[in-house]
Design a protein around this motif. Structure first.
Motif, PDB file in Angstrom:
ATOM      1  N   LYS A   1     -12.692   1.354   0.115  1.00 15.62           N
ATOM      2  CA  LYS A   1     -12.839   0.725   1.432  1.00 15.62           C
ATOM      3  C   LYS A   1     -14.151   1.119   2.097  1.00 15.62           C
ATOM      4  CE  LYS A   1      -9.080   1.110   4.000  1.00 15.62           C
ATOM      5  NZ  LYS A   1      -7.823   1.702   4.507  1.00 15.62           N
TER       6      LYS A   1
ATOM      7  N   ASN B   1      -4.311   6.311  -3.162  1.00 15.01           N
ATOM      8  CA  ASN B   1      -4.746   6.109  -1.782  1.00 15.01           C
ATOM      9  C   ASN B   1      -6.096   6.779  -1.528  1.00 15.01           C
ATOM     10  OD1 ASN B   1      -3.013   4.502  -0.018  1.00 15.01           O
ATOM     11  ND2 ASN B   1      -1.394   5.950  -0.562  1.00 15.01           N
ATOM     12  N   GLU B   2      -6.286   7.935  -2.138  1.00 11.92           N
ATOM     13  CA  GLU B   2      -7.549   8.651  -1.985  1.00 11.92           C
ATOM     14  C   GLU B   2      -8.703   7.809  -2.546  1.00 11.92           C
ATOM     15  OE1 GLU B   2      -9.090  13.242  -2.716  1.00 11.92           O
ATOM     16  OE2 GLU B   2      -7.591  12.371  -4.081  1.00 11.92           O
TER      17      GLU B   2
ATOM     18  N   GLN C   1       0.827  -1.206   0.000  1.00 11.22           N
ATOM     19  CA  GLN C   1       0.000   0.000   0.000  1.00 11.22           C
ATOM     20  C   GLN C   1       0.866   1.262   0.000  1.00 11.22           C
ATOM     21  OE1 GLN C   1      -2.799   0.487   3.226  1.00 11.22           O
ATOM     22  NE2 GLN C   1      -3.856   2.159   2.199  1.00 11.22           N
TER      23      GLN C   1
ATOM     24  N   LEU D   1      -9.114  -2.909   6.980  1.00  8.77           N
ATOM     25  CA  LEU D   1     -10.527  -2.729   6.656  1.00  8.77           C
ATOM     26  C   LEU D   1     -11.373  -3.361   7.735  1.00  8.77           C
ATOM     27  CD1 LEU D   1     -12.590  -1.751   4.521  1.00  8.77           C
ATOM     28  CD2 LEU D   1     -12.425  -4.024   3.487  1.00  8.77           C
TER      29      LEU D   1
ATOM     30  N   GLU E   1      -9.318   4.654  -0.308  1.00 11.81           N
ATOM     31  CA  GLU E   1     -10.101   4.935   0.893  1.00 11.81           C
ATOM     32  C   GLU E   1     -11.596   4.934   0.585  1.00 11.81           C
ATOM     33  OE1 GLU E   1      -9.184   5.186   4.126  1.00 11.81           O
ATOM     34  OE2 GLU E   1      -7.287   4.439   3.283  1.00 11.81           O
ATOM     35  N   ARG E   2     -11.962   5.413  -0.586  1.00  4.58           N
ATOM     36  CA  ARG E   2     -13.373   5.424  -0.972  1.00  4.58           C
ATOM     37  C   ARG E   2     -13.862   4.025  -1.328  1.00  4.58           C
ATOM     38  NH1 ARG E   2     -11.750  10.508  -1.330  1.00  4.58           N
ATOM     39  NH2 ARG E   2     -13.321  12.192  -1.307  1.00  4.58           N
TER      40      ARG E   2
END
Length: 211
Positions: free
Chosen positions: A156, A149-150, A141, A204, A153-154
């Motif tokens: 996830k 990464n942005e 990661q 997660l 995150e969405r």
């Protein structure tokens, strides 16, 4: 994690006991290190080492139970087998409640102690492998860009590519391209596999797994 062979750490203020336990471990080709005090052990202990700890309960200075507390505070998962000639049930219960692998009283048959040592080593090997796997996932990661990464995150959070594109002001095609890069860097072939990988790596919440 270190790749060194598993080690049986022996902490006992009784020199004869230390020698006896070390000879027992070495009789079945196990690597062993001895320490005359808890402080001596702490000065050289490497948390990345795989192994188990044979620990005397009653010792001058830092007792075995206090050493266990110190190891717990450090986040150690090294299995501890307490050995004592003076133990009682409340002491055993206290040690086991705090995560001790086992609690045995002297004298103990060599074969029985070896069985418990092997069980403790196997437990730590499994934990060792799991920690190494989680570190590998997190290292992958770390290769992601800020934008990736942005988007991750969405993902996830359960958002679709369409919603991610709208929220970030990107085209659906651009989000899909980023997702392809994310999957490649994380070493998976599909988004469901990505979700399970993140879950396995502790990245997660189980409540968010929808695959």
């Amino acid at each position: 994690m270190s790749n060194a062979e598993p080690t049986v750490f022996i902490v006992d203020d009784d020199e004869a006991a230390r020698r006896s336990f070390r000879e027992l471990a070495e009789s079945v080709a196990l690597h062993a290190k001895t320490f005359a005090s808890a402080r001596e052990f702490l000065e050289t202990y490497d948390p990345d080492c795989c192994g188990c700890l044979l620990l005397d309960v009653r010792m001058p200075g830092l007792s075995g139970l206090r050493l266990q507390e110190e190891m717990n505070q450090r986040g150690s998962n090294l299995p501890i087998i307490f050995i004592t000639g003076h133990g009682d049930i409340p002491m055993a219960v206290e040690a086991l409640k705090k995560g001790a692998f086992d609690f045995v009283e002297k004298p103990i048959r060599g074969q029985l102690l070896l069985e418990r040592i092997h069980s403790a080593l196997e437990q730590h090997r499994q934990s060792y492998r799991e920690i190494a796997r989680i570190r590998q996932i997190r290292a992958r990661q770390a290769l992601l860009t800020d934008r990736e990464n942005e988007i991750l995150e969405r993902v996830k959070a359960g958002q679709s590519s369409k919603l991610i594109a709208r929220e970030l002001g990107l085209s659906r095609k651009t989000v899909d391209a980023h997702m392809t890069n994310i999957r490649e860097k994380m070493g998976v072939e599909s988004t469901p596999q990505l979700i399970m990988l993140l879950y396995d790596g502790g990245l997660l919440s189980p409540s968010l797994v929808r695959v």
